[in-house]
Design an enzyme around this catalytic site. Structure first.
Site, PDB file in Angstrom:
ATOM      1  N   ARG A  15       0.594  -1.426  -0.023  1.00 46.84           N
ATOM      2  CA  ARG A  15       0.343   0.194  -0.273  1.00 46.84           C
ATOM      3  C   ARG A  15       0.865   1.550  -0.217  1.00 46.84           C
ATOM      4  O   ARG A  15       0.645   2.184  -0.466  1.00 46.84           O
ATOM      5  CB  ARG A  15      -0.892   0.495   1.483  1.00 46.84           C
ATOM      6  N   ARG A 413      39.291  43.993 -14.746  1.00 48.81           N
ATOM      7  CA  ARG A 413      37.398  44.195 -15.237  1.00 48.81           C
ATOM      8  C   ARG A 413      38.005  45.536 -16.492  1.00 48.81           C
ATOM      9  O   ARG A 413      39.238  45.426 -17.246  1.00 48.81           O
ATOM     10  CB  ARG A 413      36.903  45.903 -14.340  1.00 48.81           C
TER      11      ARG A 413
END
Length: 430
Positions: A15, A413
């Site tokens: 079940r 950067r």
């Protein structure tokens, strides 16, 4: 300890509709069978687990967490049913407590109550308004006279509200005589453990009914049962910790693993999930944060923070949408939107928004070590393996691929370009 315990865990549990054995489904972070073993270990030094369906898998899981457990692998094809499960089981002590591996809510006190007195058999019984689905218990003059499985009940017996809760304490001599004598002459062609009650009555033995709480002897047979048992277990766990001094906002929305522990003044806000063997000391876990197998001390996490396994936070602030994995942070601030994995960061350091440790190259994990008083600007990528010494500033938007020495500014950067009047050329002047 003079009580043996036998835990029946041989069933398939169809079940549950799962390939996972029923008794290994978890409740509050622990397999339901382990909850039963924990309760049994508090009253017995002789515990036997009866297995059949996926026996090897279940035995391995038990042995990973416990020592000294005995195993009996039953032939359930030949001997189906609860009585069949007991065939060939050997116990050491003069009494044996027989319980089911799908009863995760049973407690030490409840089991102890079943071991008291000198009756030949103590059996657990409960009274239900709707007894449908349970074996009925016939009691006369305070003694059990008979147990009838519902499938075998006549109409009058189905009206009985006293039912079998499924746990028994039986004298060893009774088991040794009656279990071999069990037969399967019934509607289901199974060997019923309950038939020993009939045998005992016929021989004038004493069967004492012990009234128990339905909640503690609740069996788990489906995913719905599992969810109900989880709710009960969670209420127990949170009640105990609140009594111990942990503050909780809207506790019904909070999840706490059975292995988690707390010390000092702790506050858990609504929606918090504390998983695994987390240990939290004098800390504030804010709304909808998740802590997994982590140590958090004098710190705050969230809202909506995540601290993953093998992390240690001390005197640290972890803000919203920050994830920490397998890292040690001492005296650190990481306010928002960061991923810190396989890292060690020392006191006074600040981790800006959008910072990530790039700890995985597709094959292996690498570590990032950050010293004291390091300022890591927003949108920085720290490519491990990497060491950043004390007193370093890393500018926003930097990709760091080389170690940084004390006192340095790290900057990576592309140059910023400015094209005058481009807006007006692109869109046209108003």
């Amino acid at each position: 300890m003079s009580i043996s315990v036998v835990i029946l865990a041989a069933g398939q549990g169809t079940r549950m509709k799962s390939t996972t054995p029923k008794v290994l489904h978890e409740i509050s972070g622990k397999s339901m069978l382990f909850h039963a073993i924990d309760a049994a270990e508090k009253i017995s030094d002789d515990i036997t687990v009866v297995l059949y369906h996926q026996a090897e898998r279940i035995q391995k899981e038990i042995e990973n967490h416990y020592t000294g457990i005995h195993f009996h692998i039953q032939d359930a094809e030949k001997y189906p049913g609860t009585g069949g499960a007991m065939k060939g089981v050997v116990v050491s002590h003069t009494k044996a407590l027989i319980l089911n591996g799908d009863m995760p809510l049973v407690t030490m006190d409840a089991l102890n109550a079943l071991t008291q007195g000198d009756a030949d058999i103590n059996m657990s019984v409960i009274t239900l308004d709707n007894p449908s689905g349970y074996g009925r218990v016939v009691i006369f003059n305070g003694k059990v006279q008979e147990i009838v499985e519902e499938k075998d009940c006549i109409p009058a017996q189905k009206e009985i509200q006293t039912v079998n809760a499924g746990v028994y304490c039986v004298k060893k001599e009774i088991l040794e005589r009656y279990i071999p004598a069990l037969n399967n002459y019934n509607a289901q062609k199974e060997y019923y453990l309950t038939d020993i009650i009939k045998m005992a009555v016929e021989e004038g033995k004493t069967i004492h009914p012990v009234m128990v709480e339905e909640e503690e002897f609740k069996g788990v047979n489906s995913k719905l049962d599992l969810a109900h048992a989880e709710e009960i277990m969670q209420k127990r766990i949170k009640t105990a910790w609140m009594k111990a001094g942990v503050s909780m906002r809207l506790p019904d929305t909070i999840y706490i693993d059975t292995r988690a522990t707390f010390e000092g003044e702790c506050l858990l806000e609504n929606g918090v999930s504390i998983q695994g063997a987390s240990h939290i000391i004098n800390s504030h876990i804010k709304t909808h944060s998740v802590v997994e197998d982590a140590h958090i001390e004098n710190s705050d996490v969230g809202p909506m923070g995540r601290v993953r396994p093998h992390s240690r936070l001390v005197n640290t602030h972890i803000g919203n949408f920050v994830e920490v994995k397998k890292s040690t942070l001492t005296g650190v601030k990481a306010g928002h939107l960061a991923y810190i994995g396989d890292a060690s960061i020392d006191e006074g350091s600040n981790i800006g928004a959008g910072v990530i440790t790039c700890n995985y190259d597709g094959k292996n994990k690498f570590k990032t070590v950050i010293g004291k008083n390091v300022f890591v600007g927003s949108d920085t990528q720290l490519v491990a393996p990497l060491t950043i010494e004390d007193d370093v500033i890393i500018a926003a938007g930097t990709t760091v691929t080389k170690n940084a020495m004390s006192g340095e500014l790290i900057l990576s950067r592309t140059p910023q370009k400015s094209i005058k009047n481009f807006f007006y050329k692109f869109f046209g002047k108003a």
